[in-house]
Design a protein around this motif. Structure first.
Motif, PDB file in Angstrom:
ATOM      1  N   GLY A 146       0.775  -1.230   0.000  1.00 59.18           N
ATOM      2  CA  GLY A 146       0.000   0.000   0.000  1.00 59.18           C
ATOM      3  C   GLY A 146       0.808   1.283   0.000  1.00 59.18           C
ATOM      4  O   GLY A 146       0.282   2.370   0.269  1.00 59.18           O
ATOM      5  N   ILE A 147       2.101   1.192  -0.310  1.00 56.77           N
ATOM      6  CA  ILE A 147       2.958   2.386  -0.329  1.00 56.77           C
ATOM      7  C   ILE A 147       2.816   3.063  -1.690  1.00 56.77           C
ATOM      8  O   ILE A 147       3.064   2.452  -2.728  1.00 56.77           O
ATOM      9  CB  ILE A 147       4.437   2.018  -0.067  1.00 56.77           C
ATOM     10  N   ASN A 148       2.442   4.347  -1.688  1.00 54.27           N
ATOM     11  CA  ASN A 148       2.222   5.032  -2.972  1.00 54.27           C
ATOM     12  C   ASN A 148       3.498   5.658  -3.517  1.00 54.27           C
ATOM     13  O   ASN A 148       4.531   5.727  -2.839  1.00 54.27           O
ATOM     14  CB  ASN A 148       1.082   6.050  -2.867  1.00 54.27           C
ATOM     15  N   LYS A 149       3.393   6.153  -4.733  1.00 54.18           N
ATOM     16  CA  LYS A 149       4.560   6.681  -5.446  1.00 54.18           C
ATOM     17  C   LYS A 149       5.157   7.900  -4.756  1.00 54.18           C
ATOM     18  O   LYS A 149       6.380   8.075  -4.732  1.00 54.18           O
ATOM     19  CB  LYS A 149       4.157   7.028  -6.891  1.00 54.18           C
ATOM     20  N   ASP A 150       4.290   8.753  -4.197  1.00 57.05           N
ATOM     21  CA  ASP A 150       4.791   9.966  -3.538  1.00 57.05           C
ATOM     22  C   ASP A 150       5.720   9.627  -2.366  1.00 57.05           C
ATOM     23  O   ASP A 150       6.758  10.269  -2.177  1.00 57.05           O
ATOM     24  CB  ASP A 150       3.623  10.814  -3.028  1.00 57.05           C
ATOM     25  N   ILE A 151       5.334   8.636  -1.591  1.00 59.27           N
ATOM     26  CA  ILE A 151       6.163   8.223  -0.449  1.00 59.27           C
ATOM     27  C   ILE A 151       7.457   7.570  -0.942  1.00 59.27           C
ATOM     28  O   ILE A 151       8.545   7.809  -0.386  1.00 59.27           O
ATOM     29  CB  ILE A 151       5.378   7.258   0.466  1.00 59.27           C
ATOM     30  N   ILE A 152       7.357   6.770  -1.984  1.00 55.50           N
ATOM     31  CA  ILE A 152       8.558   6.142  -2.569  1.00 55.50           C
ATOM     32  C   ILE A 152       9.555   7.218  -2.996  1.00 55.50           C
ATOM     33  O   ILE A 152      10.763   7.098  -2.748  1.00 55.50           O
ATOM     34  CB  ILE A 152       8.177   5.249  -3.767  1.00 55.50           C
ATOM     35  N   GLU A 153       9.038   8.286  -3.604  1.00 53.86           N
ATOM     36  CA  GLU A 153       9.903   9.370  -4.065  1.00 53.86           C
ATOM     37  C   GLU A 153      10.481  10.159  -2.892  1.00 53.86           C
ATOM     38  O   GLU A 153      11.680  10.446  -2.847  1.00 53.86           O
ATOM     39  CB  GLU A 153       9.107  10.338  -4.969  1.00 53.86           C
ATOM     40  N   GLU A 154       9.612  10.518  -1.930  1.00 57.18           N
ATOM     41  CA  GLU A 154      10.045  11.356  -0.811  1.00 57.18           C
ATOM     42  C   GLU A 154      11.107  10.674   0.035  1.00 57.18           C
ATOM     43  O   GLU A 154      12.054  11.324   0.499  1.00 57.18           O
ATOM     44  CB  GLU A 154       8.834  11.708   0.065  1.00 57.18           C
ATOM     45  N   TYR A 155      10.978   9.357   0.198  1.00 58.88           N
ATOM     46  CA  TYR A 155      11.924   8.618   1.043  1.00 58.88           C
ATOM     47  C   TYR A 155      12.987   7.876   0.243  1.00 58.88           C
ATOM     48  O   TYR A 155      13.780   7.136   0.818  1.00 58.88           O
ATOM     49  CB  TYR A 155      11.162   7.662   1.965  1.00 58.88           C
ATOM     50  N   LEU A 244      16.639   8.925  14.271  1.00 58.19           N
ATOM     51  CA  LEU A 244      15.209   8.610  14.170  1.00 58.19           C
ATOM     52  C   LEU A 244      14.802   8.627  12.698  1.00 58.19           C
ATOM     53  O   LEU A 244      15.051   9.613  11.991  1.00 58.19           O
ATOM     54  CB  LEU A 244      14.383   9.620  14.964  1.00 58.19           C
ATOM     55  N   TYR A 245      14.213   7.538  12.248  1.00 59.06           N
ATOM     56  CA  TYR A 245      13.809   7.428  10.858  1.00 59.06           C
ATOM     57  C   TYR A 245      12.672   8.408  10.560  1.00 59.06           C
ATOM     58  O   TYR A 245      11.676   8.461  11.272  1.00 59.06           O
ATOM     59  CB  TYR A 245      13.366   5.993  10.557  1.00 59.06           C
ATOM     60  N   GLY A 246      12.846   9.186   9.499  1.00 56.00           N
ATOM     61  CA  GLY A 246      11.807  10.119   9.077  1.00 56.00           C
ATOM     62  C   GLY A 246      11.910  11.509   9.673  1.00 56.00           C
ATOM     63  O   GLY A 246      11.110  12.389   9.328  1.00 56.00           O
ATOM     64  N   LEU A 247      12.885  11.744  10.555  1.00 60.36           N
ATOM     65  CA  LEU A 247      12.967  13.046  11.225  1.00 60.36           C
ATOM     66  C   LEU A 247      13.240  14.180  10.247  1.00 60.36           C
ATOM     67  O   LEU A 247      12.779  15.306  10.454  1.00 60.36           O
ATOM     68  CB  LEU A 247      14.043  13.016  12.322  1.00 60.36           C
ATOM     69  N   GLN A 248      13.975  13.896   9.173  1.00 58.68           N
ATOM     70  CA  GLN A 248      14.294  14.956   8.202  1.00 58.68           C
ATOM     71  C   GLN A 248      13.025  15.533   7.581  1.00 58.68           C
ATOM     72  O   GLN A 248      12.983  16.708   7.201  1.00 58.68           O
ATOM     73  CB  GLN A 248      15.268  14.429   7.124  1.00 58.68           C
ATOM     74  N   VAL A 249      11.976  14.724   7.485  1.00 60.26           N
ATOM     75  CA  VAL A 249      10.677  15.187   6.978  1.00 60.26           C
ATOM     76  C   VAL A 249       9.805  15.685   8.127  1.00 60.26           C
ATOM     77  O   VAL A 249       9.139  16.722   8.042  1.00 60.26           O
ATOM     78  CB  VAL A 249       9.942  14.055   6.224  1.00 60.26           C
ATOM     79  N   GLU A 264       7.641   2.100  15.746  1.00 60.89           N
ATOM     80  CA  GLU A 264       8.783   1.186  15.824  1.00 60.89           C
ATOM     81  C   GLU A 264       9.162   0.507  14.513  1.00 60.89           C
ATOM     82  O   GLU A 264       9.714  -0.561  14.527  1.00 60.89           O
ATOM     83  CB  GLU A 264       8.497   0.104  16.874  1.00 60.89           C
ATOM     84  N   GLY A 265       8.830   1.073  13.372  1.00 69.79           N
ATOM     85  CA  GLY A 265       9.200   0.381  12.136  1.00 69.79           C
ATOM     86  C   GLY A 265       9.099   1.251  10.911  1.00 69.79           C
ATOM     87  O   GLY A 265       8.397   2.266  10.895  1.00 69.79           O
ATOM     88  N   TYR A 266       9.813   0.834   9.841  1.00 66.88           N
ATOM     89  CA  TYR A 266       9.822   1.602   8.596  1.00 66.88           C
ATOM     90  C   TYR A 266       8.412   1.742   8.014  1.00 66.88           C
ATOM     91  O   TYR A 266       7.966   2.841   7.686  1.00 66.88           O
ATOM     92  CB  TYR A 266      10.716   0.911   7.561  1.00 66.88           C
ATOM     93  N   PHE A 267       7.700   0.604   7.856  1.00 61.89           N
ATOM     94  CA  PHE A 267       6.390   0.661   7.211  1.00 61.89           C
ATOM     95  C   PHE A 267       5.362   1.392   8.061  1.00 61.89           C
ATOM     96  O   PHE A 267       4.486   2.089   7.526  1.00 61.89           O
ATOM     97  CB  PHE A 267       5.905  -0.749   6.866  1.00 61.89           C
ATOM     98  N   ASP A 268       5.457   1.261   9.386  1.00 64.20           N
ATOM     99  CA  ASP A 268       4.551   2.019  10.252  1.00 64.20           C
ATOM    100  C   ASP A 268       4.735   3.517  10.016  1.00 64.20           C
ATOM    101  O   ASP A 268       3.766   4.274   9.901  1.00 64.20           O
ATOM    102  CB  ASP A 268       4.819   1.699  11.725  1.00 64.20           C
ATOM    103  N   LEU A 269       5.988   3.936   9.946  1.00 62.61           N
ATOM    104  CA  LEU A 269       6.283   5.361   9.750  1.00 62.61           C
ATOM    105  C   LEU A 269       5.816   5.846   8.377  1.00 62.61           C
ATOM    106  O   LEU A 269       5.166   6.887   8.251  1.00 62.61           O
ATOM    107  CB  LEU A 269       7.796   5.581   9.916  1.00 62.61           C
ATOM    108  N   LEU A 270       6.124   5.073   7.342  1.00 65.64           N
ATOM    109  CA  LEU A 270       5.741   5.473   5.989  1.00 65.64           C
ATOM    110  C   LEU A 270       4.225   5.556   5.838  1.00 65.64           C
ATOM    111  O   LEU A 270       3.698   6.461   5.177  1.00 65.64           O
ATOM    112  CB  LEU A 270       6.322   4.493   4.969  1.00 65.64           C
TER     113      LEU A 270
END
Length: 590
Positions: A146-155, A244-249, A264-270
């Protein structure tokens, strides 16, 4: 700003030219109070001013939350800057031209830059593969999740081929140093000769620092097998306990919303970010640390953790509670339905439901109380006593006296006991032999003679050579005061003067709070009284050390005699003679 180091002359020039009163006044309304300036602390909420600035010593200290330091630490804390960024900002403000670094520093910097470049090149390699025909398996896996293109690009998500040397060949083509690729965990050396890829047949999650530089990677296997996840090792550019994963955003959104959600996880955060909950970050295969919390405190004092409703989730949440209390943040817990994580919960169409869970998030200390109420039978005296002991051990970690007082009142109501009794227990040291009480964190108390001596030296550094003569600091019982004293001694003997602001920037937060507090406490003495206090403190410290050494030595002598003496006993008896000489030396202190 891409520099990460500065010469001592750079830092000294900034200290001489800049003025902490001028900098702090940009953020705090200050009023003269004796030799200091006073205002409301910018680092915690308060109605009565407890934040002090001393222009002469160029330091600050808050007697409410314990924050303290010099002009650099103030800017780092108030603006969320790194040390190099604070130095650069002050240099520009005061028109100071920074000097060129040494050859050694240039090499260190060049190596770090090369490691970051390696990570960037590898990240682009993985990203390109995901978008190519070879990355079809990886792309399909992300779509299924369920990960969309925008998230793939941003991360900048990527894919690694199901082969042993895809990245190895690519790095060799680029003529990049493989020993450094090994250092950051991109490749692994073979037993005989050559290398092979670390990440194979995995979705790749580049890990960014707050400056958007790739510092490491996580990899998720897209087929069955173990390990499901692998991560980059620790390196000079990547530290899990500080990342921390995702902090830059997320940092911008955390500041705007004034709270952070921790998962606690990559997919949870995305998934959270994909559903618009961008004020969220994730830990990276490690438990939440104090450093993680301090980093988030640059943007907010309100932290929400998300845990599963099972037993493991409850235990994980309670392991974090002491850290939240010690760092004095507002901590709340978001509890998901059993069997769900943020990823699965949101994908069931529960966007509004998750927002409601955030709104109804439970204060973690209240959550802790509820668990204790379920664990112990409060209909019995024994149950109430057990709950009181565990609760007090936790409450003693709260630095804010008002907050602690309110929770003591709440606890008193729950176990039906007079509030004054709980206050008395909290303020008393734990009793020996009681395991629960021994776990309490009580207010730190230093040996009085050692504390007074450090204060005396802060205001009268000319006495430091006397301490060196008698090696007094080596005989301190307090490790913290000994460390601070050693830093003061080293600086004074080297420069012939004491600059507290220089010491404050070089020590950790705990030591900084101690030193700044001691520096601000009123401690002015006439020369005659100061010299008498110096002698008295030195004698007391040396006497205490001799007394302690005597007890230890006597035990060793008795043990040696039981074993028949010999050379060991001879050596111990010689030590006893040396102790006697040390006692006589006390009489020489005038």
């Amino acid at each position: 700003m891409d520099r990460v180091f500065f010469s001592e002359s750079d830092i000294s020039a900034i200290r001489e030219r800049s003025n902490i009163l001028e900098i702090v006044s940009d953020y705090v309304s200050l009023k003269k109070s004796g030799r200091n300036y006073k205002g409301l602390c910018p680092f915690h909420s308060e109605k009565t001013p407890s934040f002090m600035v001393n222009e002469e010593k160029q330091i600050f200290h808050c007697f409410g939350c314990g924050e303290g330091g010099d002009i650099f630490t103030f800017l780092m804390k108030i603006k969320g800057l790194s040390f190099p960024e604070a130095v650069d900002e002050l240099a520009k403000r005061y028109g100071i031209r920074l000097s060129e670094p040494s050859v050694k520093k240039k090499r260190e910097f060049a190596k770090k830059e090369l490691l970051l470049e390696l990570n960037h090149i590898a990240s682009e390699y993985f990203y390109t593969l995901l978008h190519s025909s070879k990355g079809k398996d990886g792309w399909n896996y992300l779509i299924r999740r369920g990960i969309n293109k925008d998230i793939i690009e941003e991360y900048r998500l990527g894919y690694s081929l199901d082969q042993w040397d895809g990245l190895v060949k690519y790095l060799n083509e680029k003529k990049l140093p493989m020993d450094l690729a090994v250092e950051v965990g991109l490749v692994i050396p073979k037993k005989k000769e050559g290398w092979y890829d670390t990440f194979r047949n995995r979705i790749i999650f580049p890990i960014f620092d707050i400056h958007n530089r790739v510092i490491g990677f996580g990899g998720r296997l897209i087929k069955e097998g173990e390990p499901k996840y692998i991560n980059s090792p620790e390196s000079i550019v990547y530290h899990k306990g500080e990342t921390l994963y995702g902090l830059q955003v997320a940092k911008r959104f955390i500041s705007e919303k004034d709270f952070a959600v921790i998962v606690e996880g990559y997919f949870d955060l995305l998934t959270l970010h994909q559903f618009g909950i961008k004020n969220s970050v994730a830990t990276l295969g490690t438990a939440l640390t104090s450093q993680h919390i301090r980093i988030l405190k640059r943007y907010t004092d309100s932290l929400y953790t998300v845990f599963d409703a099972d037993e493991a989730g409850l235990k994980a949440s309670l392991r974090c509670l002491p850290l939240f209390l010690e760092e004095d943040v507002t901590a709340k817990i978001i509890t998901l339905p059993k069997g769900d994580d943020p990823d699965t919960f949101l994908r069931k169409g529960n966007r509004e439901g998750f927002e409601k869970l955030i709104t109804n998030a439970f204060p973690m200390i209240d959550f802790f109380f509820e668990i204790l109420e379920k664990r112990f039978d409060l209909r019995t005296i024994e149950g109430k006593v057990k709950m009181a002991k565990e609760a007090i051990a936790m409450l003693n970690k709260i630095p804010d006296r008002i907050k602690k007082g309110l929770y003591i009142k709440a606890l008193a109501d729950k176990i039906e006991i007079q509030e004054s009794i709980l206050h008395e227990i909290v303020q008393s040291p734990p009793k020996k032999g009681n395991d629960d009480l021994n776990k309490m964190v009580i207010k730190r108390v230093f040996p009085k003679s050692e504390e007074m001596l450090i204060q005396l030296l802060i205001h009268n550094p000319q006495y430091i050579p006397i301490l060196s003569k008698y090696a007094v600091l080596d005989q301190f019982q307090s490790i913290a005061l000994k460390s601070i004293g050693k830093d003061m001694e080293k600086q004074y003997l080297k420069k012939g003067r004491l600059e507290l602001s220089e010491i404050l920037i070089s020590i950790d937060e705990d030591m900084r709070a101690i030193l700044s507090k001691l520096a601000f406490e009123d401690f002015q003495l006439e020369k005659e009284h100061a010299e008498k206090l110096l002698r008295d403190c030195i004698r007391k410290i040396m006497e205490e050390k001799i007394k302690k050494d005597k007890i230890e030595l006597l035990k060793k002598i008795k043990e040696a005699e039981k074993r028949g003496g010999g050379r060991v006993l001879e050596g111990l008896l010689k030590e006893r003679q040396e102790l006697t000489l040390r006692e006589k030396a006390l009489l020489e202190i005038t």
